[in-house]
Design a protein around this motif. Structure first.
Motif, PDB file in Angstrom:
ATOM      1  N   ARG A 198     -66.975  71.536  -6.438  1.00 51.27           N
ATOM      2  CA  ARG A 198     -66.641  72.592  -7.401  1.00 51.27           C
ATOM      3  C   ARG A 198     -67.315  73.914  -7.058  1.00 51.27           C
ATOM      4  O   ARG A 198     -66.750  74.990  -7.294  1.00 51.27           O
ATOM      5  CB  ARG A 198     -67.023  72.141  -8.815  1.00 51.27           C
ATOM      6  N   TYR A 202     -59.891  65.834  -6.280  1.00 56.06           N
ATOM      7  CA  TYR A 202     -59.933  67.265  -6.002  1.00 56.06           C
ATOM      8  C   TYR A 202     -59.013  67.659  -4.858  1.00 56.06           C
ATOM      9  O   TYR A 202     -58.452  68.772  -4.855  1.00 56.06           O
ATOM     10  CB  TYR A 202     -61.368  67.701  -5.740  1.00 56.06           C
ATOM     11  N   GLU A 224     -64.509  76.844  -6.810  1.00 52.86           N
ATOM     12  CA  GLU A 224     -64.577  77.762  -7.946  1.00 52.86           C
ATOM     13  C   GLU A 224     -65.149  79.123  -7.566  1.00 52.86           C
ATOM     14  O   GLU A 224     -65.432  79.953  -8.428  1.00 52.86           O
ATOM     15  CB  GLU A 224     -65.394  77.130  -9.075  1.00 52.86           C
TER      16      GLU A 224
END
Length: 227
Positions: A15, A45, A19
């Motif tokens: 992440r 993911y 992100e």
């Protein structure tokens, strides 16, 4: 991103990549045959972000080989590797991209990293302050006696990787230090005066388990590069 049985932390690592506010990312995850739920997280993911994430799971000979495999797969002009328990700071990859675009003569560069525990809490701040003191002014001679560069905050151009070659698969504790000395022998490093990442310390990672051997191996590697 090399990994093996990293279920406790890999989601946070993934992440921290996807992100980012910089989206020109090619993340290749090289798993070595995890059996603890790591693959389920990777699959989730990779399915959710197929544009950014590719992966394979197969046995390898260790972290260095896993990274070498991944480096052959990625398409980026700027390379790095992030262990499956470390994380990037918000905005890190944009800052790295801007630095290399604005410094076209720089072949590799590093920034700052803090240290966190299993719960993402910052720890060992005195080590961070100590490393920051040395890294603010790059010196190859200093690097020969002190490994002040944090792996998760170091980046290099693909041309530099092609010049110095792959990571040394015979190393274990000093894979990165050996690579910094090879890069530094050819090119002066740039310094990105920003916090780019966090290095996670747990009771299970090799930095904790092999503290004494790591210093011994760093000494032996540095001797090879000393005239």
């Amino acid at each position: 991103m090399p990994c093996l049985n990293s279920v406790d932390y890999i989601e946070r690592s993934i992440r921290s990549v996807i992100e980012q506010d910089y989206k020109n990312i090619d993340l290749f995850i090289k798993d070595a045959g995890s059996t603890d739920g790591t693959l389920e997280i990777i699959r989730h993911y990779a399915k959710k972000y197929p544009r950014f994430i590719r992966w394979i799971s197969e046995k390898d000979k260790g972290q260095a080989e896993a990274i070498n495999i991944g480096m052959k797969k990625v398409n980026g002009d700027i390379l790095t590797h992030l262990n499956a328990d470390d994380v990037y700071k918000a905005g890190a990859l944009r800052k790295v991209s801007e630095y290399f675009m604005n410094n076209t003569d720089v072949m590799w560069a590093y920034g700052k990293a803090d240290i966190i525990n299993a719960n993402d809490k910052e720890i060992r701040r005195w080590i961070t302050v100590y490393k920051n003191f040395w890294l603010k002014n790059y010196s190859y001679n200093t690097l020969l006696v002190l490994n002040y560069i944090s792996q998760m905050a170091c980046f290099w151009r693909k041309e530099a990787a092609e010049e110095v070659g792959e990571l040394d698969v015979t190393q274990y504790f000093v894979i990165d230090y050996d690579y910094w000395l090879r890069l530094g022998k050819k090119y002066r490093a740039g310094v990105i005066n920003e916090y780019l990442s966090s290095f996670r310390i747990t009771h299970l990672n090799k930095s904790s388990l092999g503290f004494i051997r790591q210093f011994r191996d760093e000494f032996n590697v540095a001797k090879r590069f000393t005239n």
